[in-house]
Design an enzyme around this catalytic site. Structure first.
Site, PDB file in Angstrom:
ATOM      1  N   GLN A  31       0.822  -1.197   0.000  1.00 37.34           N
ATOM      2  CA  GLN A  31       0.000   0.000   0.000  1.00 37.34           C
ATOM      3  C   GLN A  31       0.861   1.254   0.000  1.00 37.34           C
ATOM      4  OE1 GLN A  31      -2.276  -0.588   3.646  1.00 37.34           O
ATOM      5  NE2 GLN A  31      -0.443  -1.404   4.603  1.00 37.34           N
ATOM      6  N   HIS A  53      -9.732   4.203  18.772  1.00 39.01           N
ATOM      7  CA  HIS A  53      -9.175   2.983  19.350  1.00 39.01           C
ATOM      8  C   HIS A  53      -9.870   2.554  20.645  1.00 39.01           C
ATOM      9  CE1 HIS A  53      -5.705   4.048  16.681  1.00 39.01           C
ATOM     10  NE2 HIS A  53      -5.841   2.765  16.425  1.00 39.01           N
ATOM     11  N   GLU A  85      -0.122   0.782  13.858  1.00 40.18           N
ATOM     12  CA  GLU A  85       0.417   1.893  14.640  1.00 40.18           C
ATOM     13  C   GLU A  85       0.578   1.565  16.111  1.00 40.18           C
ATOM     14  OE1 GLU A  85      -3.635   3.345  13.517  1.00 40.18           O
ATOM     15  OE2 GLU A  85      -2.890   1.336  13.895  1.00 40.18           O
ATOM     16  N   ASP A 101       0.238  -8.134  11.661  1.00 40.82           N
ATOM     17  CA  ASP A 101       0.088  -7.138  10.604  1.00 40.82           C
ATOM     18  C   ASP A 101       0.901  -7.569   9.399  1.00 40.82           C
ATOM     19  OD1 ASP A 101       0.394  -4.601   8.996  1.00 40.82           O
ATOM     20  OD2 ASP A 101      -0.777  -3.805  10.658  1.00 40.82           O
ATOM     21  N   ASP A 126       0.617 -12.460   6.951  1.00 43.61           N
ATOM     22  CA  ASP A 126      -0.762 -12.357   6.514  1.00 43.61           C
ATOM     23  C   ASP A 126      -1.705 -12.857   7.603  1.00 43.61           C
ATOM     24  OD1 ASP A 126      -3.115 -14.117   5.004  1.00 43.61           O
ATOM     25  OD2 ASP A 126      -2.758 -12.152   4.112  1.00 43.61           O
ATOM     26  N   GLY A 127      -2.730 -12.062   7.916  1.00 47.62           N
ATOM     27  CA  GLY A 127      -3.655 -12.418   8.984  1.00 47.62           C
ATOM     28  C   GLY A 127      -4.402 -13.711   8.709  1.00 47.62           C
ATOM     29  N   ASP A 173      -8.438  -4.612  13.390  1.00 43.93           N
ATOM     30  CA  ASP A 173      -8.109  -3.201  13.195  1.00 43.93           C
ATOM     31  C   ASP A 173      -7.465  -3.056  11.821  1.00 43.93           C
ATOM     32  OD1 ASP A 173      -7.665  -0.521  13.549  1.00 43.93           O
ATOM     33  OD2 ASP A 173      -5.991  -0.760  14.941  1.00 43.93           O
ATOM     34  N   PRO A 190      -7.949  -1.267   0.492  1.00 43.74           N
ATOM     35  CA  PRO A 190      -7.047  -2.154  -0.244  1.00 43.74           C
ATOM     36  C   PRO A 190      -7.527  -3.603  -0.263  1.00 43.74           C
ATOM     37  CG  PRO A 190      -5.818  -0.702   1.216  1.00 43.74           C
ATOM     38  CD  PRO A 190      -7.267  -0.531   1.555  1.00 43.74           C
TER      39      PRO A 190
END
Length: 288
Positions: free
Chosen positions: A34, A65, A89, A109, A141-142, A162, A169
């Site tokens: 991305q 959050h 983040e 992530d 990859d999740g 999240d 994307p």
């Protein structure tokens, strides 16, 4: 008159944008997955932007959050293992680690560049959460992680999605499917709950409704709620699903009691906020 500054055009929808003055661009790069930027804005402070959509800003990220994390955590009551998909983040990780009962938070992530940039440029967001010994941060990859965790027989009390928006994307879109939600349900220990941010029901009603239907097809209890996020230019939607617990059933007093027992302090979320979130209407377009 204020000095002339460059501007950032934030994508609100495919037809609407929010223009904000910026003071600096700290980082801009194309990752494997991305477009990423970290910018300093005049009104919102530092911001993480992915593919043209602001993900978080210093000025208002608790409004995002805290409602993402705490209703599910409080509904469970005593979560020990938490899985976060996305959350580069580190702010969702920060909030989940506030609970005394938590023994481990696994954050997965796909984009290591985002996590690396957050560690360096967004300290006020993660507040050292990446260094907490209870945090296990994986760059992968999740979907692959969930498959591996199921094969190992792992269980989690709370799963937090999240991710980038359902209309964002392609890397995240499959994670909102009923098939994938069924796999997350299989990962839950008894009393477990899944929660996700689900984009925006006003500008992207069809995409949001699809996610909501997917949750309803998988879980017995489904709670939807939304909250206006100033830097997004819209109200972000959240959906929680469980076969055991229902965040809508909690009173303000019970929420405050559970937060106190867990030693959790927040900037925005509270018992009164919880009941307000669960009862406030969902933003949809009126059809004239």
């Amino acid at each position: 008159m204020s000095p002339i500054r460059p501007v950032w055009i934030e994508t609100v929808s495919w037809h609407t944008s929010l223009v904000m003055q910026i003071e600096a661009i700290r980082l801009m790069k194309r990752t494997k997955y991305q477009e990423m930027a970290i910018i300093d804005t005049v009104d919102f402070g530092r911001a993480l932007v992915l593919d043209g959509f602001i993900q978080s800003t210093y000025a208002d990220e608790p409004y995002y959050h805290e409602p993402l994390v705490h209703p599910a955590m409080v509904a469970h009551g005593s979560p020990a293992r938490v899985l976060i998909l996305g959350g580069g983040e580190g702010a969702a990780l920060r909030e989940a680690l506030k609970y005394k009962s938590v023994r481990e938070v696994v954050m997965v992530d796909i984009d290591g560049d985002v996590v690396k940039a957050a560690k360096e440029h967004l300290p006020a967001m993660h507040q050292g959460a990446f260094d907490d010994p209870r945090a296990k941060v994986l760059i992968m990859d999740g979907q692959a992680y969930v498959e591996e965790a199921l094969a190992r027989g792992e269980k989690f009390d709370v799963v937090i999605m999240d991710l980038t928006d359902p209309y964002g994307p392609e890397i995240a879109q499959g994670l909102y499917s009923a098939q994938f939600l069924g796999k997350l349900k299989a990962l839950l220990a008894q009393g477990g709950i899944v929660v996700t941010q689900a984009g925006d029901s006003f500008f992207f009603e069809e995409e949001y409704s699809n996610v909501l239907r997917n949750f309803a097809s998988v879980f017995k209890y489904v709670a939807e709620y939304n909250l206006w996020i100033p830097s997004f230019g819209y109200a972000v939607n959240f959906i929680a699903g469980s076969d055991w617990v229902d965040p809508r059933a909690l009173s303000a007093e019970e929420v405050d009691k559970r937060l106190a027992q867990q030693g959790v302090s927040t900037l925005f979320y509270s018992g009164r906020v919880h009941t307000a979130l669960m009862n406030f209407p969902i933003y949809k377009k009126f059809r004239g």
